[in-house]
Design a protein around this motif. Structure first.
Motif, PDB file in Angstrom:
ATOM      1  N   LYS A 198       0.824  -1.206   0.000  1.00 29.09           N
ATOM      2  CA  LYS A 198       0.000   0.000   0.000  1.00 29.09           C
ATOM      3  C   LYS A 198       0.858   1.257   0.000  1.00 29.09           C
ATOM      4  CE  LYS A 198      -4.300  -1.845   1.750  1.00 29.09           C
ATOM      5  NZ  LYS A 198      -5.142  -2.086   2.932  1.00 29.09           N
ATOM      6  N   GLN A 239       1.419   2.007  -3.394  1.00 26.61           N
ATOM      7  CA  GLN A 239       0.247   2.617  -4.038  1.00 26.61           C
ATOM      8  C   GLN A 239       0.003   4.037  -3.543  1.00 26.61           C
ATOM      9  OE1 GLN A 239      -2.390  -0.331  -2.530  1.00 26.61           O
ATOM     10  NE2 GLN A 239      -2.488  -1.443  -4.467  1.00 26.61           N
ATOM     11  N   GLY A 240       0.819   4.502  -2.609  1.00 25.84           N
ATOM     12  CA  GLY A 240       0.606   5.849  -2.094  1.00 25.84           C
ATOM     13  C   GLY A 240      -0.534   5.911  -1.104  1.00 25.84           C
ATOM     14  N   ARG A 241      -0.646   4.907  -0.269  1.00 21.16           N
ATOM     15  CA  ARG A 241      -1.746   4.920   0.693  1.00 21.16           C
ATOM     16  C   ARG A 241      -1.239   4.925   2.119  1.00 21.16           C
ATOM     17  NH1 ARG A 241      -5.384   0.803  -2.753  1.00 21.16           N
ATOM     18  NH2 ARG A 241      -6.204   2.343  -4.208  1.00 21.16           N
ATOM     19  N   GLU A 242      -0.018   5.436   2.329  1.00 21.88           N
ATOM     20  CA  GLU A 242       0.497   5.521   3.693  1.00 21.88           C
ATOM     21  C   GLU A 242      -0.380   6.474   4.499  1.00 21.88           C
ATOM     22  OE1 GLU A 242       1.887   6.748   1.052  1.00 21.88           O
ATOM     23  OE2 GLU A 242       2.599   8.792   1.400  1.00 21.88           O
ATOM     24  N   TRP A 275      -8.342   4.071   3.220  1.00 21.42           N
ATOM     25  CA  TRP A 275      -8.791   3.326   2.033  1.00 21.42           C
ATOM     26  C   TRP A 275      -9.384   1.992   2.436  1.00 21.42           C
ATOM     27  CZ3 TRP A 275      -8.937   6.283  -2.082  1.00 21.42           C
ATOM     28  CH2 TRP A 275      -8.077   7.390  -2.132  1.00 21.42           C
ATOM     29  N   SER A 276      -8.889   1.447   3.546  1.00 20.10           N
ATOM     30  CA  SER A 276      -9.481   0.205   4.040  1.00 20.10           C
ATOM     31  C   SER A 276      -9.332   0.201   5.557  1.00 20.10           C
ATOM     32  CB  SER A 276      -8.784  -0.998   3.408  1.00 20.10           C
ATOM     33  OG  SER A 276      -7.379  -0.819   3.507  1.00 20.10           O
ATOM     34  N   ASN A 330     -14.644  -4.017   1.003  1.00 26.25           N
ATOM     35  CA  ASN A 330     -13.192  -3.897   1.222  1.00 26.25           C
ATOM     36  C   ASN A 330     -12.712  -2.461   1.272  1.00 26.25           C
ATOM     37  OD1 ASN A 330     -13.363  -6.651   0.999  1.00 26.25           O
ATOM     38  ND2 ASN A 330     -12.973  -6.592  -1.208  1.00 26.25           N
ATOM     39  N   GLY A 331     -13.616  -1.508   1.155  1.00 25.29           N
ATOM     40  CA  GLY A 331     -13.179  -0.123   1.159  1.00 25.29           C
ATOM     41  C   GLY A 331     -12.645   0.283  -0.201  1.00 25.29           C
ATOM     42  N   LEU A 332     -12.355   1.557  -0.338  1.00 19.00           N
ATOM     43  CA  LEU A 332     -11.935   2.089  -1.638  1.00 19.00           C
ATOM     44  C   LEU A 332     -10.540   1.622  -2.033  1.00 19.00           C
ATOM     45  CD1 LEU A 332     -13.482   5.594  -1.229  1.00 19.00           C
ATOM     46  CD2 LEU A 332     -13.947   4.053  -3.112  1.00 19.00           C
ATOM     47  N   ALA A 333      -9.929   0.796  -1.165  1.00 18.17           N
ATOM     48  CA  ALA A 333      -8.609   0.269  -1.524  1.00 18.17           C
ATOM     49  C   ALA A 333      -8.687  -0.549  -2.803  1.00 18.17           C
ATOM     50  CB  ALA A 333      -8.057  -0.596  -0.386  1.00 18.17           C
ATOM     51  N   VAL A 334      -9.881  -1.029  -3.148  1.00 19.36           N
ATOM     52  CA  VAL A 334      -9.989  -1.844  -4.363  1.00 19.36           C
ATOM     53  C   VAL A 334      -9.968  -0.973  -5.622  1.00 19.36           C
ATOM     54  CG1 VAL A 334     -11.305  -3.650  -3.195  1.00 19.36           C
ATOM     55  CG2 VAL A 334     -12.501  -1.773  -4.315  1.00 19.36           C
ATOM     56  N   LEU A 394      -7.570   4.600  -6.750  1.00 23.43           N
ATOM     57  CA  LEU A 394      -7.363   5.920  -6.142  1.00 23.43           C
ATOM     58  C   LEU A 394      -6.312   5.866  -5.047  1.00 23.43           C
ATOM     59  CD1 LEU A 394     -11.128   6.766  -5.871  1.00 23.43           C
ATOM     60  CD2 LEU A 394      -9.522   7.924  -7.361  1.00 23.43           C
ATOM     61  N   HIS A 395      -5.622   6.954  -4.831  1.00 24.45           N
ATOM     62  CA  HIS A 395      -4.616   7.028  -3.766  1.00 24.45           C
ATOM     63  C   HIS A 395      -4.214   8.489  -3.632  1.00 24.45           C
ATOM     64  CE1 HIS A 395      -1.468   7.844  -6.666  1.00 24.45           C
ATOM     65  NE2 HIS A 395      -1.948   6.881  -7.414  1.00 24.45           N
ATOM     66  N   ASN A 396      -3.342   8.775  -2.667  1.00 28.58           N
ATOM     67  CA  ASN A 396      -2.788  10.133  -2.601  1.00 28.58           C
ATOM     68  C   ASN A 396      -1.943  10.370  -3.850  1.00 28.58           C
ATOM     69  OD1 ASN A 396      -3.782  10.489  -0.015  1.00 28.58           O
ATOM     70  ND2 ASN A 396      -1.971   9.581   0.907  1.00 28.58           N
ATOM     71  N   PRO A 397      -2.043  11.496  -4.501  1.00 30.61           N
ATOM     72  CA  PRO A 397      -2.942  12.600  -4.210  1.00 30.61           C
ATOM     73  C   PRO A 397      -4.205  12.578  -5.085  1.00 30.61           C
ATOM     74  CG  PRO A 397      -1.295  13.310  -5.749  1.00 30.61           C
ATOM     75  CD  PRO A 397      -1.088  11.823  -5.563  1.00 30.61           C
TER      76      PRO A 397
END
Lengths: 1006, 458, 166
Positions: free
Chosen positions: A800, A803-806, A890-891, B60-64, B67-70
């Protein structure tokens, strides 16, 4: 001097209570109400216990913050001379090693089949006593050996006595990083076999020969504080007063004004050249006149001219170094450090000591007579001897305490093999490691936050280590193990009057310390005070030393490296986060980026881009690194902060075994090192081999949390292009050149009246704000760890991160303006600026008006509040945040058992689908108000300190009330260096950054 | 008592027979064959797949998603804007062209109005799908609640709620109003339960002069209201971006730029739907190439406005000397988003140029292909604007690229099927052409002649 | 009530009939047509439709509601400052007001239509022939039963193909 509220923090503490208080069960599923509540536990009110950090031998003072009987946060102990209230990243993360989900649940025993089986303490100790009983009975000498971490005080006394009664002297205090060359050098030069103490804060000019004192060298928190005091004192006209000489742009080097990337082995010559130049310019202090003769003859062949080819440093630069080093007196030269420990290690230390002597720093910035605990460390040579005896089967029982030699010793020295020859290997390790994998009996020790203890990092400082909570698992304090076994061995019991370690500790402090320092006090007076203060601290008067002629003992032939001529010199350096690998299974430390490379969750070999080009290596290519002693397989990280011809690896990754966070990341450089000891000091030869790199053809993704323009942002490498990018102008009006010249300053300063379309809104009571001094910030990441700990920030793992989700609320952006080594002169400006980026709590926050449900709004005290329960997750606020400091869940976040015990009950654990961000530790603001309310007084400046500011060893972060014109904050934001990030947007952040001071002229220009 | 002693006048009567044929032809379209049901089934399948993917996302949340920063907004918001845009042409044709007395609109107005309604229904799904906690979407509505909290009317998302809500209501009313006389026709042509349903739906319409009088005035007023509405709606949608400080979004140009783009894409979608429909339903005589040509002319016109906006955007970035703006637009020209950017230029600016050639405007096959290209191009345009700008904001150290994940693609597919599903139901059960209006056109002269008349351009 | 319903096939015949019926003022008329026919409307019931009044009313109400809703609800929780904007920040509120103006306007219009054309017709039912929605025209002349014959004659002469006496 103890502050009132610190006093209150630790008020409720007394020894027995500390044991008694731990009624809260470690398992969260059983809820046991307090029928009879322990007097010092008020639900909802934190209790602070003075203890001390044992993550490394530095021994910083620590306050353990507990809630309902469990430790939730580690903070520095303001009364403690070591650390002075601050902790480094490792100290902050120690709570996670306490709750580490991989810790041994209880004692383990290796059965016939060679499998480790869980057992109970009775069985385990029974086995131990029977074996030791035999040895004791047989009366044979030196059959038992102890190899463990540095101990002092009661535990040392106990261990030594215990071994003695088993007829053994073999007590080896083994730390991976020793300081033997320095100790040997002081022995030679001053006839004192002790490490000198440094007083950076008094120095006006500092040269470090490879000593990374901001990361791991000696006592990094203490030294960083001193370093900052030294920096604060320097003039803005000539801000450059720190020169670092090394092969790698370490964190310390990147905080230097000038960095000399030097060929391995040329350091000695450079040092001597500087001495030569000092004498030549007649700048030497009179004290050394008597020694002038031998010194001159010693340095005679090392004129700046003669050494220029070897060192690559221009004559003019050497002369300027000499001039400033001797004239900006007192100055200080530091020598040593793991990565500069080669065959010439002792010579280097000697040269550095001589340099200090010649400049007249002895007794000013460099003093003796304050012995350090590190003096007690066993040399690597002694370890080799032990290995020999093990191989000769002279050792029947080997105890390993908080040591993982199979991992931290050069594999070539054959420790692992020698272990096979030892009939009984006992490990007290808390975590499965490479050594416990070969141990026969594992008696897991308490974490230092669970157990009593004491430690004296140096003369005059004796800290007490209190258990802050009930043990999380079925572990047992090693001291208790020793004593209870002693009770059950015939003829031994009599020698130990105490049956448990707590009594032993009491007795020790009563007899050894109270009588020494406060004989007039009774124990009842003495002890609670010790617990409150965190130990006993006093100034120790240094002694004066005389320089001796060591011209015959200094080894001047250049050091050789084993391995192919065309190979690259291998540089092994301690990891700023993992130290020697002991912390590798700590998820925070894995996820918080490496301060220099910004890489996470990985191990790598650093190769200079030029060398990379020659060898056709790309970022992320997996290579086999081969030395005469072994080989490792690692991904390549192209890193411009290296001397060409050198490849660097950090120690710490490459752990094996079932460590959920550490296993299978990178590889262990100790596979490559030579087993030889440095002949002079008996230290390990860290710099001894050349290696060759061979592509395996595989690729491995290295993940950096810091995007780099041009390339794919989630690709690796530091954002060195930041200078040519728009952000640069906004974030770096930070060079001194701007702040000196007025008109540019207007654009950068925060003091001109902004034009607003709407009327301003007021903050009647408070307006919380922050000032971050970029000149002080070293980018050590301690604040980031503190933020993770305080605010229940979840970790997300490598995938993650990629993926930039830190989720980090606070990140240190490392801006390296241009590749340092492209510069002409040998002295290069690292030009690194570390920018702590967190929510700016803007007065005109762009994130607020776009939220349809008021989940984020501006509260009356100037906080940009985020209401998790109200958030529906449109993520519009994050789009509209120019600083990109908002984090989206995100999760759902996970806290594997028992890590959830560490969660701060004052902070919500956020659910999936909501936005979160820095709150300025609003729970601490509330706590501060409550305290003031209880004490029926107004809030005063300094009542409230967010976690990041609290721990910052450089004291770069200052939190306060902008509405109060007299607050320290209001004064600091008025500093002409003050500016706001992206000021042009008129978001009017509550955080003011103070520009970094950097030299404008080349070093040797007047 | 009724007297029928007098025989009917059996002489063939032009009006009557022509009206009769109109009824037969148009009502004949309501009995499609196997192909229709196959298509319907496919759509249902697609909807199912989309719903399943969405369930995955909720679990599972939007992790699927990708999308991510930014890049916090991606394919969902892109598609939302896309469908809202599609809707606009319907209103344009039925309302604006009505006000302009462009009688040729008759041929396509009914289909266009239906498309508007269904497009808004599709668009409306996405703001909810994209939420982090979609089950709380109703918190965006201003209603008295126990949280004691109303909504933030300063947020463009609230403007969306009102704009889209109003737009949907008005479109439905407008659509239904125009449908009433035809429902009466259906009623009088059907028997049994259908007749009962239609007689309720048609409100007992009898075609008396007084009904027609108020009908006429209401229809005119609705058109007059729908016209400013349609402009406001896409302006509001564009303000979702324009009021943010994101470089590449923060531009006063956005409202007109987006409205033009919306009508542009909508007209393309009209062609995409009408061209196959007229073939399958044998309506060539009513929807003539001349009608299509007029649409093509409109497409060309709006395409020019859109292209102009593209150019002006870059001019702004350059002229403002704002480094952040420039960074974003450079990344569109030559950066990571260049391929998409140039695709959108080809689809939206270059291919419509073909319509300068008269023969191209009357070539049905070509029209169809171009309309498809424009649909793709306009989706891409929104994607480049939304994801492309977010990926390149102020702080270079926080840049990050974005691509939709399979979940997002599936939900997008599902939404397309959802739209087509409704459209299929429509052509099966309601006249695809406004029968009464076609007849009305006849009493003013043959539809063919009117459609040839040059009053096509607004 | 009684009268005669004549069914026409020719729009022109109908128009003529209507005009002459007016001149001979044969009593209240109502014409039926499958299409919207402005000439016919002009002939049968001249004048403007009142629907537009409801439209105006709705629009004004909507606008006011928009402003009231936004300002009143914001005033409910005066702490909620966002982005340094004042509590009552009119520009954004105008957007809401505008949308509601349109919405209520449209609702007014439709209710006007329902009232005057649908409800009015239900109140006063007239004879109806399904062919009116297809291809035939109709003319209803209300009259006292005595001179029904005369009206029938009148319609026959004007080209009505069928007629029905009520």
């Amino acid at each position: 001097m103890i502050k009132r509220r610190d006093f209150l923090k630790v008020m409720g503490v007394s020894g027995p209570a500390a044991l008694l208080e731990a009624c809260a069960p470690p398992q969260t599923e059983q809820l046991i109400p307090y029928l009879v509540s322990p007097d010092n536990i008020v639900p909802g009110v934190p209790a602070y216990y003075t203890t001390q950090c044992r993550e490394c031998p530095a021994g910083c003072g620590m306050l353990a913050k507990t809630r309902e009987g469990r430790v939730i946060k580690a903070e520095g102990n303001p009364n403690h001379p070591v650390g002075q209230g601050h902790l480094c990243i490792r100290g902050q993360a120690s709570v996670q090693s306490l709750y580490n989900p991989d810790r041994f649940r209880g004692p383990l025993l290796r059965d016939e089949g060679g499998q480790l089986r869980t057992t109970d303490w009775e069985q385990a100790e029974e086995l131990l006593t029977s074996r030791l009983g035999q040895i004791k009975a047989s009366g044979s000498e030196q059959r038992v050996a102890w190899m463990g971490r540095l101990l002092t005080g009661s535990m040392e006394q106990l261990t030594r006595q215990w071994l003695q009664s088993l007829g053994s002297e073999r007590l080896l205090f083994y730390e991976t990083f020793d300081y033997e060359p320095l100790r040997r050098a002081t022995q030679i030069a001053f006839d004192r076999s002790e490490l000198p103490s440094y007083h950076l804060q008094d120095a006006r000019f500092l040269i470090s020969f490879g000593a990374d004192f901001l990361e791991t060298w000696r006592s990094n928190v203490e030294l960083m504080g001193d370093f900052q005091r030294m920096r604060k004192a320097r003039s803005t006209e000539r801000p450059d007063n720190f020169v670092h000489i090394s092969q790698r742009l370490s964190l310390t080097a990147s905080n230097a004004d000038w960095w000399i990337p030097i060929t391995p082995g040329a350091e000695v010559q450079l040092a001597l050249a500087i001495i030569h130049s000092i004498l030549e310019q007649g700048l030497a202090v009179p004290e050394v006149d008597s020694d002038r003769g031998w010194i001159e003859s010693l340095v005679e062949p090392y004129s700046p001219e003669a050494t220029q080819n070897a060192t690559g440093v221009e004559v003019s630069s050497v002369q300027e170094l000499a001039r400033r080093f001797s004239q900006d007196s007192p100055s200080l030269a530091l020598g040593g450090g793991v990565s500069s420990t080669g065959e010439q290690a002792v010579s280097l230390e000697l040269a550095v000591l001589l340099l200090n002597a010649v400049a007249g720093n002895l007794g000013k910035t460099l003093t003796f007579g304050i012995p350090s605990a590190l003096d007690q460390l066993a040399t690597y040579q002694e370890v080799l001897d032990l290995i020999q005896d093990m191989n000769q089967e002279k050792i029947e029982v080997l105890f390993l305490h908080e040591a993982n030699p199979v991992f931290t010793l050069p594999q070539s020295c054959g420790f692992a093999e020698a272990l096979e020859k030892v009939p009984l290997v006992v490990s007290f390790s808390r975590l499965p490691d490479e050594t416990t994998a070969r141990a026969d009996l594992i008696l897991p020790d308490h974490h230092f936050l669970e157990s009593w203890g004491d430690f004296s990092p140096r003369a005059g400082v004796v800290s007490i280590q209190q258990p802050a909570m009930q043990p999380v698992f079925d572990s047992k304090a090693t001291g208790d193990v020793l004593l209870s076994t002693a009770q059950n061995i015939d003829g031994m019991a009599s020698e130990f009057e105490h049956s448990n370690y707590f009594d032993w500790l009491h007795a020790y402090w009563d007899s050894e310390i109270r009588t020494q320092v406060a004989a007039e006090q009774s124990w009842e007076e003495f002890w609670p005070d010790i617990l409150r203060q965190g130990g006993h601290f006093q100034e120790v008067e240094p002694v004066t030393v005389a320089l001796r002629n060591f011209s015959t003992q200094i080894r001047l032939q250049p050091e050789g490296l084993e391995g192919p001529e065309d190979g690259h010199a291998l540089l092994v350096y301690p990891s700023a986060a993992f130290f020697d690998g002991r912390n590798a299974n700590n998820s925070w430390l894995q996820e918080i980026p490496d301060p220099v490379t910004q890489l996470v969750w990985d191990g790598w070999v650093e190769v200079h881009p030029e060398s990379g080009r020659e060898m056709g290596l790309q970022e992320g290519d997996v290579v086999t690194v081969t030395s005469p002693y072994g080989s490792v397989t690692l991904p390549v990280h192209l890193f411009a902060g290296l001397k060409v011809g050198v490849v660097a690896m950090s120690l710490g990754q490459g752990r094996s075994g079932e460590l959920r966070y550490a296993s299978g990341r990178g590889d262990n450089p100790m596979r490559l090192l030579s087993p030889q000891a440095e002949p002079e000091s008996g230290s390990l030869l860290w710099r001894s081999v050349r290696v060759t790199l061979a592509k395996t053809g595989e690729r491995h993704q290295l993940v950096s949390l810091q995007a780099r323009p041009q390339d794919h942002p989630r690709d690796t490498l530091i954002a060195r292009e930041v200078q040519d990018t728009p952000f640069a102008e906004q974030i770096f009006p930070s060079q001194l050149s701007d702040s000196a010249s007025g008109e540019e300053h207007d654009t950068a300063s925060s003091h001109h009246e902004p034009i607003d379309f709407y009327p301003p809104h007021e903050h009647p009571d408070h307006q919380w704000g922050m000032a971050i001094d970029l000149d002080s910030c070293t980018g050590c990441n301690a604040c980031v760890a503190a933020c993770y700990a305080e605010n229940n920030v979840p970790i997300v793992g490598k995938e993650k991160c990629a993926q930039g989700r830190e989720m980090s609320w606070l990140r240190i952006e490392r801006h390296l303006h241009d590749p340092p080594v492209t510069q002409e002169s040998a002295l290069v400006q690292p030009q690194v600026t570390s920018v702590p980026a967190l929510c700016q709590h803007c007065h005109n926050a762009p994130c607020e008006p776009v939220c349809p449900v008021f989940a984020t709004y501006h509260n009356p005290e100037g906080l940009n509040a985020q209401v998790y329960a109200r958030c529906v997750g449109t993520r519009y606020c994050s789009n509209n945040c120019p600083y990109k400091v908002r984090r989206f869940n995100w999760s759902a976040s996970e806290f594997p058992e028992p890590l959830e015990l560490q969660l701060n009950p004052d902070v919500t654990v956020r659910t999936s689908g909501v936005m979160e961000k820095c709150t300025f530790c609003v729970q601490r603001i509330q706590a501060g108000k409550n305290r003031a309310g209880r004490e029926e007084r107004q809030l005063v400046d300094g009542d409230i300190t967010p976690a990041c500011a609290q721990t910052c060893p450089a004291e770069a972060i200052l939190f306060g009330d902008l509405a109060d014109p007299d607050s320290r904050l209001s004064q600091r934001v008025a500093d002409p260096r003050g500016y706001h990030l992206l000021e042009g947007l008129n978001t009017r952040p509550a955080i003011t950054y103070l520009k970094k001071l950097v030299p404008e002229k080349p070093f040797d220009e007047e | 008592m009724s007297s029928t002693d007098r025989p009917h006048n059996l002489s063939p009567d032009p009006t009557t027979t022509r009206f009769g044929r109109v009824n037969r032809d148009i009502l004949g379209t309501l009995h499609p064959g196997r192909l229709y049901f196959a298509a319907l089934a496919l759509c249902l399948l697609g909807i199912g797949w989309g719903v399943w993917s969405w369930v995955q996302q909720v679990n599972n949340g939007l992790a699927v998603t990708g999308l991510h920063n930014p890049v916090m907004w991606g394919a969902y918001i892109t598609t939302f804007v896309f469908w809202v845009g599609i809707a606009h042409s319907g209103t344009l044709i039925s309302a604006v062209l009505f006000l302009f007395r462009a009688r040729w609109r008759t041929a396509i107005s009914r289909a266009a109005e239906a498309m508007t309604v269904f497009a808004v229904m599709t668009a409306g799904l996405f703001p909810i799908i994209h939420l982090g906690r979609p089950w709380l979407f109703y918190w965006l509505l201003p209603y008295p609640n126990q949280r004691g909290l109303w909504v933030n009317f300063r947020s463009p998302l609230l403007w969306d709620v009102f704009a889209i809500g109003t737009y949907f209501t008005v479109s439905v009313l407008f659509f239904y109003l125009g449908l009433v006389p035809d429902l009466a026709i259906l009623r009088d042509n059907s028997t049994g339960w259908k007749r009962r349903i239609f007689s309720i739906a048609s409100l007992g319409w009898s075609g008396s002069t007084r009904e027609w009088k108020h009908f006429n005035s209401s229809y005119l007023l609705m058109a007059a209201l729908a016209t400013p509405l349609v402009i406001s709606v896409h302006s509001v949608v564009s303000w979702d971006f324009a009021v943010a400080i994101v470089p590449g979004w923060h531009s006063t140009l956005f409202a007109p730029y987006f409205v033009a783009g919306a009508i542009f894409s909508g007209l393309a979608m009209v062609l995409t739907l009408i061209i196959p429909a007229r073939k399958i339903l044998h309506l060539e005589e009513y929807v003539t190439p001349s009608h299509l040509e007029n649409v093509a002319k409109l497409i060309l016109f709006t395409s020019l406005i859109v292209s102009y906006s593209y150019v002006i955007e870059f001019f702004f970035a350059w002229y403002s000397q704002n480094p952040f703006e420039q960074t974003v637009f450079m990344s569109r020209l030559v950066g990571d988003y260049a391929p998409l950017f140039w695709l959108m230029v080809v689809c939206n600016c270059l291919t419509p140029m073909l319509f300068f050639i008269p023969s191209a405007r009357r070539n049905t096959a070509l029209l169809f292909v171009v309309s498809l290209l424009i649909n793709v191009g306009m989706w891409t345009e929104r994607f480049v604007i939304i994801a492309g700008s977010l990926a390149r904001q102020y702080n270079t150290t926080t840049w990050g690229d974005y691509g939709p994940s399979w979940v997002e693609w599936s939900i997008l597919l599902g939404s397309l099927c959802w739209f087509l599903f409704w459209f299929l139901l429509f052509i099966r059960h309601l006249p695809g052409l406004p029968i009464a209006e076609v007849k009305e056109a006849m009493i003013h002269g043959s539809p063919a002649r009117n459609s040839l008349s040059a009053e096509g351009q607004p | 009530m009684s009268g005669v319903l004549g069914i026409f096939e020719q729009r022109e015949d109908l128009l003529k009939a209507v005009k002459e019926a007016r001149t001979e003022n044969l009593g209240p008329l109502e014409a039926f047509s499958p299409v919207l026919d402005e000439d016919l409307i002009e002939a049968v019931s001249p004048g403007k439709s009142p629907v537009r009044r409801l439209t105006l009313l709705g629009g004004v109400t909507g606008g006011i509601c928009g402003l009231v809703l936004t300002i009143w609800t914001t005033a409910q929780w005066p702490l909620l400052i966002t982005g340094g904007k004042p509590l009552i920040s009119i520009p954004p509120f105008l957007v809401i007001a505008f949308e509601l103006t349109i919405l209520f306007g449209a609702l007014g219009t439709v209710s006007g239509f329902l009232y005057w054309s649908i409800w009015a017709r239900h109140r006063r039912p007239l004879p109806y022939d399904t062919r009116f929605t297809q291809d035939h025209f109709g003319l209803w002349i209300e009259c006292p039963s005595v001179d029904t014959e005369q009206v029938v004659k009148f319609l026959k002469e004007r080209g009505a193909t069928e007629w029905e006496i009520r």
